[in-house]
Write a protein that holds these residues in place. Structure first.
Motif, PDB file in Angstrom:
ATOM      1  N   ALA A  98       0.810  -1.215   0.000  1.00 49.26           N
ATOM      2  CA  ALA A  98       0.000   0.000   0.000  1.00 49.26           C
ATOM      3  C   ALA A  98       0.845   1.268   0.000  1.00 49.26           C
ATOM      4  CB  ALA A  98      -0.949   0.010   1.196  1.00 49.26           C
ATOM      5  N   GLY A  99       2.125   1.172   0.356  1.00 46.80           N
ATOM      6  CA  GLY A  99       3.014   2.325   0.295  1.00 46.80           C
ATOM      7  C   GLY A  99       2.677   3.440   1.245  1.00 46.80           C
ATOM      8  N   SER A 100       2.031   3.111   2.360  1.00 47.60           N
ATOM      9  CA  SER A 100       1.688   4.161   3.326  1.00 47.60           C
ATOM     10  C   SER A 100       1.420   3.561   4.691  1.00 47.60           C
ATOM     11  CB  SER A 100       0.441   4.943   2.870  1.00 47.60           C
ATOM     12  OG  SER A 100      -0.742   4.238   3.215  1.00 47.60           O
ATOM     13  N   VAL A 101       1.297   4.432   5.683  1.00 39.88           N
ATOM     14  CA  VAL A 101       0.992   4.028   7.050  1.00 39.88           C
ATOM     15  C   VAL A 101      -0.302   3.222   7.116  1.00 39.88           C
ATOM     16  CG1 VAL A 101      -0.286   6.152   7.578  1.00 39.88           C
ATOM     17  CG2 VAL A 101       0.846   4.920   9.429  1.00 39.88           C
ATOM     18  N   LYS A 102      -1.209   3.460   6.153  1.00 40.98           N
ATOM     19  CA  LYS A 102      -2.507   2.786   6.165  1.00 40.98           C
ATOM     20  C   LYS A 102      -2.387   1.289   5.913  1.00 40.98           C
ATOM     21  CE  LYS A 102      -5.053   6.515   6.764  1.00 40.98           C
ATOM     22  NZ  LYS A 102      -5.925   6.724   7.931  1.00 40.98           N
ATOM     23  N   ALA A 103      -1.224   0.846   5.425  1.00 39.74           N
ATOM     24  CA  ALA A 103      -1.034  -0.586   5.218  1.00 39.74           C
ATOM     25  C   ALA A 103      -1.237  -1.350   6.521  1.00 39.74           C
ATOM     26  CB  ALA A 103       0.367  -0.860   4.666  1.00 39.74           C
ATOM     27  N   ARG A 104      -0.811  -0.756   7.623  1.00 42.50           N
ATOM     28  CA  ARG A 104      -0.896  -1.460   8.904  1.00 42.50           C
ATOM     29  C   ARG A 104      -2.345  -1.739   9.312  1.00 42.50           C
ATOM     30  NH1 ARG A 104       4.062  -1.311  11.074  1.00 42.50           N
ATOM     31  NH2 ARG A 104       5.459   0.369  10.450  1.00 42.50           N
ATOM     32  N   GLY A 105      -3.136  -0.697   9.446  1.00 36.84           N
ATOM     33  CA  GLY A 105      -4.504  -0.880   9.916  1.00 36.84           C
ATOM     34  C   GLY A 105      -5.414  -1.484   8.881  1.00 36.84           C
ATOM     35  N   GLY A 106      -5.340  -0.956   7.645  1.00 36.77           N
ATOM     36  CA  GLY A 106      -6.240  -1.429   6.603  1.00 36.77           C
ATOM     37  C   GLY A 106      -6.051  -2.900   6.295  1.00 36.77           C
ATOM     38  N   MET A 107      -4.820  -3.305   6.094  1.00 38.55           N
ATOM     39  CA  MET A 107      -4.553  -4.706   5.794  1.00 38.55           C
ATOM     40  C   MET A 107      -4.939  -5.594   6.969  1.00 38.55           C
ATOM     41  SD  MET A 107      -0.956  -4.513   3.680  1.00 38.55           S
ATOM     42  CE  MET A 107      -1.079  -6.184   3.035  1.00 38.55           C
ATOM     43  N   VAL A 154       3.839   6.883  -5.480  1.00 36.34           N
ATOM     44  CA  VAL A 154       3.461   8.015  -6.328  1.00 36.34           C
ATOM     45  C   VAL A 154       4.137   7.884  -7.691  1.00 36.34           C
ATOM     46  CG1 VAL A 154       3.593  10.528  -6.608  1.00 36.34           C
ATOM     47  CG2 VAL A 154       3.126   9.546  -4.346  1.00 36.34           C
ATOM     48  N   PRO A 155       3.399   8.043  -8.786  1.00 35.76           N
ATOM     49  CA  PRO A 155       4.017   7.984 -10.119  1.00 35.76           C
ATOM     50  C   PRO A 155       5.170   8.979 -10.252  1.00 35.76           C
ATOM     51  CG  PRO A 155       1.630   7.953 -10.297  1.00 35.76           C
ATOM     52  CD  PRO A 155       1.941   8.226  -8.858  1.00 35.76           C
ATOM     53  N   GLN A 156       6.196   8.599 -11.001  1.00 36.98           N
ATOM     54  CA  GLN A 156       7.417   9.407 -11.104  1.00 36.98           C
ATOM     55  C   GLN A 156       7.142  10.840 -11.550  1.00 36.98           C
ATOM     56  OE1 GLN A 156      10.355   7.416 -13.495  1.00 36.98           O
ATOM     57  NE2 GLN A 156      10.896   5.971 -11.873  1.00 36.98           N
ATOM     58  N   GLU A 157       6.272  11.005 -12.550  1.00 32.70           N
ATOM     59  CA  GLU A 157       5.999  12.346 -13.056  1.00 32.70           C
ATOM     60  C   GLU A 157       5.382  13.230 -11.985  1.00 32.70           C
ATOM     61  OE1 GLU A 157       3.749  12.393 -16.642  1.00 32.70           O
ATOM     62  OE2 GLU A 157       5.207  11.223 -17.776  1.00 32.70           O
ATOM     63  N   GLU A 158       4.443  12.674 -11.219  1.00 32.23           N
ATOM     64  CA  GLU A 158       3.808  13.457 -10.153  1.00 32.23           C
ATOM     65  C   GLU A 158       4.813  13.781  -9.055  1.00 32.23           C
ATOM     66  OE1 GLU A 158      -0.060  12.611  -8.696  1.00 32.23           O
ATOM     67  OE2 GLU A 158      -0.684  11.564 -10.512  1.00 32.23           O
ATOM     68  N   MET A 159       5.649  12.817  -8.710  1.00 36.74           N
ATOM     69  CA  MET A 159       6.649  13.075  -7.679  1.00 36.74           C
ATOM     70  C   MET A 159       7.617  14.148  -8.138  1.00 36.74           C
ATOM     71  SD  MET A 159       7.836  12.623  -4.684  1.00 36.74           S
ATOM     72  CE  MET A 159       6.892  11.216  -4.074  1.00 36.74           C
TER      73      MET A 159
END
Length: 445
Positions: A114-123, A427-432
């Motif tokens: 998930a690439g974020s802190v939400k991986a912990r709770g959501g998963m 995040v996609p490279q272009e957006e980053m």
């Protein structure tokens, strides 16, 4: 509905800090309730955190089987602890002040899947729900190898059930990716703040995304209502979920191991001060509660929110929690920190941390982008704007007077300042690249 001018004026008269908040100023609020109460309101115990951690360990073989990015860690979803010395030097020069103690970052933007802190709770909540369904139907025991959950037969079984969630983006990614991997029919209700690439990533995994031209609260409300009308549907409620909270709390046990590996202590002489980005409150609340249970009384914490979305600060300061929204105080909900773009805080989390949290501060979007650019340049870490919210924490703790009032000179020198990141690695490279350019432009002005 936004309150009228007379009601806003009344709020300002009672809580003068609202005037500065309404004016778009960065503020720091210190929690005086902490010094007035000794009651422990944290809703979870250490044994429950350990049980949640054991459940995640049982699922590691399944996660390793369905998510190739977790195979090197044998299916364990974890992020590194990074000492960010170059960023510390930049911050000290930028603010013309020293940071007392060490500066680390818990890099949850690097959590796999998930690439974020939400991986912990959501998963965690999705996995627990799946485990419960499988056990109740005689298809699984806790003694078995959970990689069997990746089979076609188990996917067919889970396809009879639905999952739903309302999200500004990252929680939706976490639940959507996990639900789809198990075979659930998964729907994510996305608020107007959600980034297009997050919606696209979910749809590519077969997740239904329903978009709203409104804020986070509306997406949650609609998602909850539609889920209640759907047979065999389970709604994951970011505003009230105890299971999400527990999932986030397991970070504390992992952090304890990382501290031990580095020889870092947490005790009276070596305090831990944690700065956590905050949206509705579930992730920072769960992490903070876990840290208090695992490390004890010498953990201190501040939540960090965008200037235009200070819902937790407002709820804690007034004691109204979810009965007040930022719009009620005359604050226009608008921020590039999409994961924190929440107008009304979780009542469950607000009440849970009210007696233990040290304070909340707000930070402007321009500062978030400035720090984003420098973090990429100096540390090679690529974060979403919301993930930089806590970076200024050591200076806010000092300037507000909190640091001197609570810690001695020796304690401050020995302290570990821990900035918690949220999202960014997916995040996609272009957006980053565009966000980094914006941060560099703001810094050079």
């Amino acid at each position: 509905m936004t309150k009228g001018k007379q009601e806003v004026d009344h709020l300002e008269a009672r809580w003068p800090l609202i005037t500065a908040m309404k004016g778009g100023q960065e503020v720091t609020w210190l929690n005086e309730q902490k010094s007035m109460s000794t009651e422990d309101q944290l809703p979870i115990q250490l044994e429950e955190i350990e049980d949640a951690e054991a459940r995640l360990r049982r699922f590691a073989p399944f996660l390793g089987a369905v998510f190739p990015e977790t195979r090197d860690s044998a299916g364990v979803i974890e992020s590194p602890l990074l000492e960010i010395g170059r960023m510390k030097a930049f911050l000290e020069a930028y603010h013309q002040e020293k940071i007392e103690g060490q500066l680390y970052m818990k890099a949850d933007h690097l959590l796999p899947v998930a690439g974020s802190v939400k991986a912990r709770g959501g998963m965690y909540e999705v996995l627990k729900h799946a485990e419960q369904l499988a056990i109740e139907n005689g298809l699984l025991s806790t003694e078995e190898d959970y990689s069997k959950l990746a089979s076609k037969e188990m996917r067919k079984f889970f396809s009879r059930y639905s999952l739903a969630v309302g999200s500004t983006g990252n929680l939706g990614l976490s639940i959507g990716m996990t639900g789809a991997a198990l075979g659930f029919q998964t729907t994510v209700h996305m608020s107007i703040d959600a980034k297009e690439w997050k919606k696209r990533r979910l749809r590519e995994r077969g997740v239904q995304v329903i978009e709203y031209a409104d804020d986070y609260s509306r997406a949650v409300e609609e998602g909850r209502t539609l889920s209640a009308q759907t047979k065999n549907s389970f709604f994951i409620d970011d505003e009230h979920s105890r299971e999400l909270f527990l999932g986030y709390s397991t970070a504390a046990l992992r952090l304890k191991e990382q501290f031990q590996e580095r020889g870092l202590l947490v005790d009276k002489d070596h305090p831990l001060i944690v700065y956590l980005p905050c949206g509705v409150g579930g992730a920072p609340g769960g992490i903070f509660a876990g840290l208090k249970r695992v490390f004890g009384e010498h953990v201190y914490s501040f939540f960090a929110e965008p200037v235009q979305a200070p819902c937790m600060l407002l709820g804690l300061m007034t004691g109204l929690h979810d009965r007040i929204a930022v719009q009620d105080a005359g604050i226009h909900l608008a921020t590039e920190a999409d994961g924190l773009a929440v107008g009304r805080a979780s009542s469950f989390v607000g009440r849970a941390v009210a007696n233990d949290l040290d304070g909340v501060f707000t930070i402007s979007d321009d500062q978030l982008f400035t720090y984003l650019g420098q973090m990429a340049k100096l540390e090679g870490e690529y974060l979403e704007p919301s993930a930089l919210a806590g970076v200024e924490g050591p200076f806010r703790a000092k300037r507000s007077g909190w640091l001197e009032r609570h810690l001695t000179d020796e304690q401050r020198a020995n302290a570990v300042n821990l900035v918690w990141s949220t999202g960014g690695s997916l995040v996609p490279q272009e957006e980053m690249a565009a966000m980094i350019r914006k941060g560099e432009q703001l810094f050079s002005q």
